[in-house]
Design an enzyme around this catalytic site. Structure first.
Site, short mmCIF file in Angstrom:
data_model
loop_
_atom_site.label_atom_id
_atom_site.label_comp_id
_atom_site.label_asym_id
_atom_site.label_seq_id
_atom_site.Cartn_x
_atom_site.Cartn_y
_atom_site.Cartn_z
N ARG A 88 0.88 -0.99 -0.08
CA ARG A 88 0.12 -0.17 -0.09
C ARG A 88 0.91 1.19 -0.08
O ARG A 88 0.32 2.39 -0.03
CB ARG A 88 -0.81 -0.07 1.27
CG ARG A 88 -2.03 0.51 1.30
CD ARG A 88 -3.23 -0.44 0.80
NE ARG A 88 -4.51 -0.21 0.94
CZ ARG A 88 -5.41 -0.51 0.86
NH1 ARG A 88 -5.28 -1.95 0.58
NH2 ARG A 88 -6.62 -0.27 0.96
N ARG A 122 -21.96 0.00 -2.75
CA ARG A 122 -21.25 -1.42 -2.77
C ARG A 122 -22.17 -2.25 -1.60
O ARG A 122 -22.53 -1.72 -0.54
CB ARG A 122 -19.98 -1.59 -2.43
CG ARG A 122 -19.43 -2.96 -2.02
CD ARG A 122 -17.92 -3.21 -2.01
NE ARG A 122 -17.26 -2.20 -1.08
CZ ARG A 122 -16.06 -1.91 -1.16
NH1 ARG A 122 -15.21 -2.89 -2.08
NH2 ARG A 122 -15.62 -1.36 -0.49
N ARG A 153 -20.22 -2.25 4.20
CA ARG A 153 -19.10 -2.18 4.95
C ARG A 153 -18.85 -0.70 5.83
O ARG A 153 -19.10 0.15 5.37
CB ARG A 153 -17.74 -2.10 4.02
CG ARG A 153 -17.08 -3.60 4.01
CD ARG A 153 -16.11 -3.45 2.87
NE ARG A 153 -14.96 -2.55 2.93
CZ ARG A 153 -14.03 -2.78 1.99
NH1 ARG A 153 -13.85 -3.68 1.28
NH2 ARG A 153 -13.14 -1.90 2.24
N ARG A 164 -10.04 7.33 2.59
CA ARG A 164 -9.30 6.29 1.74
C ARG A 164 -8.83 6.70 0.52
O ARG A 164 -7.62 6.27 0.20
CB ARG A 164 -10.20 5.26 1.56
CG ARG A 164 -10.49 4.36 2.94
CD ARG A 164 -11.80 3.69 2.86
NE ARG A 164 -11.91 2.62 1.90
CZ ARG A 164 -12.91 1.89 1.48
NH1 ARG A 164 -14.18 2.42 1.69
NH2 ARG A 164 -13.04 1.11 0.66
P1 AP5 Z 1 -14.66 -3.86 -5.48
O1 AP5 Z 1 -14.07 -4.87 -6.24
O2 AP5 Z 1 -15.36 -4.25 -3.96
O3 AP5 Z 1 -13.54 -2.87 -5.23
P2 AP5 Z 1 -11.88 -2.94 -4.35
O4 AP5 Z 1 -10.80 -2.40 -5.16
O5 AP5 Z 1 -11.75 -4.30 -3.86
O6 AP5 Z 1 -12.38 -2.07 -3.46
P3 AP5 Z 1 -11.94 -2.17 -1.72
O7 AP5 Z 1 -12.81 -0.94 -1.00
O8 AP5 Z 1 -12.26 -3.47 -1.18
O9 AP5 Z 1 -10.44 -1.59 -1.86
P4 AP5 Z 1 -9.86 -0.77 -0.51
O10 AP5 Z 1 -8.39 -0.94 -1.11
O11 AP5 Z 1 -10.44 0.25 0.20
O12 AP5 Z 1 -10.17 -2.04 0.72
P5 AP5 Z 1 -9.25 -2.82 1.20
O13 AP5 Z 1 -10.17 -4.02 1.92
O14 AP5 Z 1 -7.88 -3.58 0.66
O15 AP5 Z 1 -15.60 -2.96 -6.01
C1 AP5 Z 1 -16.25 -1.78 -5.63
C2 AP5 Z 1 -17.56 -1.70 -6.06
O16 AP5 Z 1 -17.62 -1.59 -7.53
C3 AP5 Z 1 -18.50 -3.21 -5.93
O17 AP5 Z 1 -19.77 -2.48 -5.64
C4 AP5 Z 1 -18.29 -3.80 -7.34
O18 AP5 Z 1 -19.82 -4.44 -7.40
C5 AP5 Z 1 -18.17 -2.51 -8.10
N1 AP5 Z 1 -17.65 -2.74 -9.39
C6 AP5 Z 1 -16.31 -3.61 -9.12
N2 AP5 Z 1 -16.04 -3.68 -10.67
C7 AP5 Z 1 -16.99 -2.91 -11.62
C8 AP5 Z 1 -16.86 -2.54 -12.89
N3 AP5 Z 1 -15.84 -2.97 -13.74
N4 AP5 Z 1 -17.86 -1.73 -13.12
C9 AP5 Z 1 -18.79 -1.35 -12.22
N5 AP5 Z 1 -19.02 -1.74 -11.22
C10 AP5 Z 1 -17.83 -2.28 -10.52
O19 AP5 Z 1 -8.78 -2.26 2.85
C11 AP5 Z 1 -9.57 -1.73 3.42
C12 AP5 Z 1 -8.86 -0.85 4.75
O20 AP5 Z 1 -7.69 -2.12 5.39
C13 AP5 Z 1 -7.63 -0.02 4.54
O21 AP5 Z 1 -8.54 1.14 4.31
C14 AP5 Z 1 -6.77 -0.05 5.54
O22 AP5 Z 1 -7.31 0.60 6.67
C15 AP5 Z 1 -6.67 -1.43 5.86
N6 AP5 Z 1 -5.88 -2.10 4.94
C16 AP5 Z 1 -5.69 -3.05 4.00
N7 AP5 Z 1 -4.35 -3.31 3.41
C17 AP5 Z 1 -3.47 -2.61 4.04
C18 AP5 Z 1 -2.25 -2.52 3.83
N8 AP5 Z 1 -1.54 -3.31 3.11
N9 AP5 Z 1 -1.59 -1.59 4.89
C19 AP5 Z 1 -2.35 -0.81 5.71
N10 AP5 Z 1 -3.57 -1.00 5.99
C20 AP5 Z 1 -4.31 -1.74 5.06
#
Ligand code: AP5
Length: 206
Positions: A88, A122, A153, A164
């Protein structure tokens, strides 16, 4: 193959990861899912990070790196991995290069101003973990795939989403250049229907 899915919140990493993982038969490892699972189970880690995640900030680097390192040492990662949400920032990327450098990095590129709508609409399924958008499923409360309960969520509220996206701009976007300079970056237009995005990824991973 060792693959990283890089992209802003809502760019479709989780959606595409589910498809890729099945196709390549490599485990989908999402640091966000690992953290949320710990919050749900009320573990020590979960209690420590809940407020950070709800606010949309990043969890501590060394803690996150340790979790990924341990996960990648499990037998199912012997033939590769699909990382979603890690690294990240540059600190995490340098650490990963030290123990399991990726072969390819796929950037899901989409204008950031389109993402607030994707995230706030979502819906996730508690049972099969599928992700949907209200644009396609309306206000139904049950999963179109398995009938499980749909949920919103905690960090998909407008304030956390803004944070974010800021964190992405400042800390994660520089990784595009980091991996491009290593010759590992493949950019996919993620502003297209899910199946078309997946077609693009499939070509890159052939
Ligand atoms: P979706 O596929 O769910 O998108 P995503 O990119 O996976 O979004 P996330 O919200 O999961 O990403 P994020 O990076 O914020 O969360 P993460 O869990 O990694 O799609 C989103 C929506 O769009 C859905 O409704 C879907 O149906 C729709 N959609 C998808 N594709 C589409 C298309 N082509 N056309 C139309 N609609 C579409 O992280 C969460 C938290 O965890 C972070 O904020 C942080 O606090 C922590 N964290 C995670 N990893 C780390 C790390 N490495 N270091 C530190 N903290 C971390």
């Amino acid at each position: 193959m060792k693959v990283i899915l890089l992209g802003a919140p809502g760019s479709g990493k989780g959606t595409q990861a589910a498809l890729i993982s099945k196709g390549l038969n490599i485990p989908h490892i999402s640091t966000g899912d690992i953290f949320r699972d710990n919050i749900k189970r009320g573990t020590e880690l979960g209690l420590k990070i809940k407020a950070i995640i709800d606010a949309g900030d990043l969890c501590p680097d060394d803690l996150t790196i340790e979790i990924v390192k341990n996960r990648l040492s499990e037998p199912d990662c012997k033939n590769g991995y699909l990382l979603d949400g890690f690294p990240r920032n540059t600190y995490q990327a340098v650490a990963l290069d030290g123990f399991a450098a990726p072969d390819r990095v796929i950037e899901l590129a989409i204008p950031l101003e389109k993402l607030e709508h994707r995230l706030t609409g979502r819906r996730g399924c508690l049972k099969c973990k599928s992700s949907f958008h209200i644009d396609f499923i309306g206000d139904r409360k049950d999963c179109p795939h398995c009938g499980g309960e749909l949920y919103v969520r905690e960090d998909d509220n407008p304030t956390s989403v803004k944070e974010r996206l800021n964190v992405y701009r400042e800390q994660t976007a520089p990784l595009i250049e980091y991996y491009d300079s290593q010759g590992k970056l493949f950019v996919i237009d993620a502003d297209r229907p899910i199946e078309r995005v997946f077609d693009g990824i499939r070509k890159v991973l052939k």
